[in-house]
Design a protein around this motif. Structure first.
Motif, PDB file in Angstrom:
ATOM      1  N   ARG A  15       0.847  -1.182   0.000  1.00 15.43           N
ATOM      2  CA  ARG A  15       0.000   0.000   0.000  1.00 15.43           C
ATOM      3  C   ARG A  15       0.882   1.230   0.000  1.00 15.43           C
ATOM      4  O   ARG A  15       1.829   1.325   0.779  1.00 15.43           O
ATOM      5  N   ARG A  73      -7.926   3.435   4.033  1.00 11.64           N
ATOM      6  CA  ARG A  73      -7.184   3.264   5.282  1.00 11.64           C
ATOM      7  C   ARG A  73      -6.680   1.849   5.516  1.00 11.64           C
ATOM      8  O   ARG A  73      -6.090   1.572   6.566  1.00 11.64           O
ATOM      9  N   LYS A 124      -4.252  -1.476   5.264  1.00  9.84           N
ATOM     10  CA  LYS A 124      -2.788  -1.556   5.307  1.00  9.84           C
ATOM     11  C   LYS A 124      -2.327  -2.848   4.646  1.00  9.84           C
ATOM     12  O   LYS A 124      -3.131  -3.786   4.492  1.00  9.84           O
TER      13      LYS A 124
END
Lengths: 311, 262
Positions: free
Chosen positions: B13, B80, B82
């Protein structure tokens, strides 16, 4: 009969897990994920006398644990269904239930007559679609409306008739009694609850049709309550629906008095939802050693809370 | 090829810019069959009921790459995530992607890709899969919004960036820069993805040049597989009659002639 088998209005179902009209098309899309013969039954996309284009988009808006839709019965019409879709569906070993909406009692009756000669297991009369101007929920809003449509259909067929009730009424039991008195064989409920969302920035409704039908987990408690009330009011078997996502949700409906359930919005979230639920339900019955018929209507009510009432 | 429903891990990411995540997932079953223009449908937490459709930005070996702009509750949740997180993914979806020339194509003329904002992402997959040279015009609101510039520059023959406010690249809309390329180049087709007003301008431009043009459309979506009929868009059929079809199943890419702009 197996642990999961149920009989509704004389029609045997291998299991009580159906899929709700409007969330499953005519089955093609879901057959990419599993064998449709695993289902107890398929309630096909709502049909009208002729082709309908449906409402202007947007047709969907998410809500807390739910969604609004305003599809507006987009469908190819009853004739195309009979010629092109039903033969495909009959290739699966499951009950096929046509769902119909007309603008007048006569239109409902004509569709019923057409479908009566087809290889269908049941016909579901939709008097509760909130997304069309004519017919639909207009009839479902009063006992007289329900009675007029159901009697008109009853005169045209010996196939078992299911009446799909609208929750947008004051007294659901009265509606169920009207359906029973007019010759219905089974009740399904609930259709969606009329709702609306407004974008605070644009100040316009999110749905192109302004209002739409609320479905999903958000409406489940309302649906369970209504299934319970209808089960107390009529002798007809009930197909319960409204926000069922898993087997525990389904158990609530069986306990409230539904003999079968339909998975709706969950199909849109997880194409495997209905068969996953079926396997969970099998596990529950295995663990308790019961058959599904032992569960139906088995809610154990609390005694009235006298302490609170005294206040 | 049938879509797949499974849990896939995020391998990498990064952030392309503030508010835009670049996610690479190991998803061999999807990667092996995905085509440019297709999308995946992702469950964004248990709190949000509906999946969110995200275009495939790229496919390499057993991985798929997604560019996610945080614009609402679902995309913010996805933004958001990960590396190491598992995502519940359904895909690849869409039966009609970008008809990018492949090795069987006899036409060796280049293609032109026109992207608007994050809508540029799926065009990278087009550029990489095209057997003919691809040129690209990417338009953004302002300098800080620019993404994927280097990668397009590496994959494409020519690349122009425009910004509405002139803070980077050429000032103005993509269509004026695209018009210049169309004047001088001998393109076989234009492929575009962006907001509806940009797509309408691209449609008008390509009609002027008499070029085939393919547009990736967006509409609020439900099931993603063609059953619920909510992601309706108005198209003109072969009978010239207007009717509603659905982005998820019949699209998401439509030819200019099909699309009815309202």
């Amino acid at each position: 009969m197996s642990k999961l088998g149920v009989t509704l209005a004389g029609v045997p179902f291998k299991n009580p897990v159906l899929v709700a009209s409007g969330t499953f098309g005519f089955g093609h899309e879901f057959s990419q994920f599993y064998d449709l013969s695993r289902l107890g039954g398929i309630m096909v996309k709502g049909l009208t006398p002729s082709r309908r284009e449906g409402n202007r988009p947007p047709r969907i808006a998410e809500t807390p644990l739910g969604m609004l839709n305003s599809v507006g019965l987009q469908n190819p019409g009853v004739d195309v269904f009979l010629e092109q879709e039903l033969p495909y569906l009959r290739g699966f070993d499951t009950n096929i239930i046509a769902n119909i909406t007309g603008a007048t009692p006569e239109e409902y009756a004509e569709m019923t007559e057409k479908l009566s000669d087809a290889k269908l297991d049941m016909i579901e009369i939709n008097v509760s679609c909130p997304n069309v101007k004519q017919g639909g929920a207009l009839f479902g809003a009063s006992a007289e409306g329900i009675s007029s449509v159901v009697s008109a259909c009853r005169a045209k067929t010996s196939l078992p008739l299911i009446v799909k009730l609208s929750p947008n009424v004051t007294d659901i039991a009265e509606m169920a009694r009207a359906a029973e008195a007019a010759g219905a064989d089974c009740i399904s409920l609930i259709n969606t609850i009329l709702g609306m969302r407004i974008d605070p920035v644009t100040r316009r409704p999110i749905l192109g049709n302004n209002m739409g039908g609320l479905s999903g987990p958000a409406i489940k408690p309302v649906a369970v309550r209504m299934v319970y009330q209808v089960a107390q009011a009529v002798k007809l078997p009930i197909i319960g629906m409204g926000g069922i996502m898993d087997a525990n949700d389904a158990m609530e409906f069986f306990l409230a008095g539904a003999s079968a359930i339909a998975v709706g919005t969950a199909n849109l979230v997880d194409p495997m939802a209905a068969v996953n639920l079926l396997e969970e339900l099998r596990d529950i019955l295995d663990s308790t050693g019961e058959s599904i018929c032992d569960i139906i209507g088995g809610v154990i009510l609390n005694e009235a809370a006298h302490g609170v009432n005294k206040l | 090829m049938s879509p797949v429903l499974d849990q896939y891990p995020i391998l990498y990411r990064s952030e392309l810019r503030k508010g835009v995540a670049d996610l690479v997932l190991r998803a061999e079953a999807i990667a092996s069959i995905a085509k440019p223009g297709q999308f995946v449908h992702i469950k964004c937490s248990d709190e949000l009921l509906l999946r969110r459709p995200i275009s495939l930005c790229d496919v390499e070996d057993d991985t798929i790459r997604l560019v996610v702009e945080s614009v609402g509750k679902g995309s913010e949740w996805l933004y958001r995530r990960k590396a190491g997180d598992l995502l519940d993914v359904l895909g690849p979806l869409g039966t009609q992607g970008f008809p990018v020339p492949d090795s069987s194509s006899k036409d060796s003329r280049p293609i032109l890709l026109i992207g608007g904002g994050v809508g540029s992402a799926p065009l990278l997959f087009c550029a990489k899969r095209s057997s003919v040279p691809a040129d690209a015009v990417l338009g953004f609101g302002t300098a800080s919004a620019v993404i994927l510039e280097r990668e397009f520059a590496k994959t494409c023959r020519k690349m122009l960036v425009t910004t509405d406010d002139g803070s980077y690249g050429r000032a103005g809309f993509v269509t004026s820069a695209a018009a210049e390329l169309l004047e001088s180049g001998n393109y076989q087709a234009v492929h575009a993805c962006g907001n509806m007003s940009m797509l309408q301008a691209v449609a008008a431009l390509t009609e002027q040049f008499g070029l085939p043009c393919y547009l990736s459309l967006d509409e609020r979506m439900g099931c993603g597989i063609g059953a619920c009929l909510v992601c309706a868009v108005k198209v003109r059929g072969e009978d010239h009659e207007e009717h509603y079809t659905h982005v998820c199943r019949q699209g998401p890419v439509f030819s200019r002639e099909e699309v009815v702009f309202e």
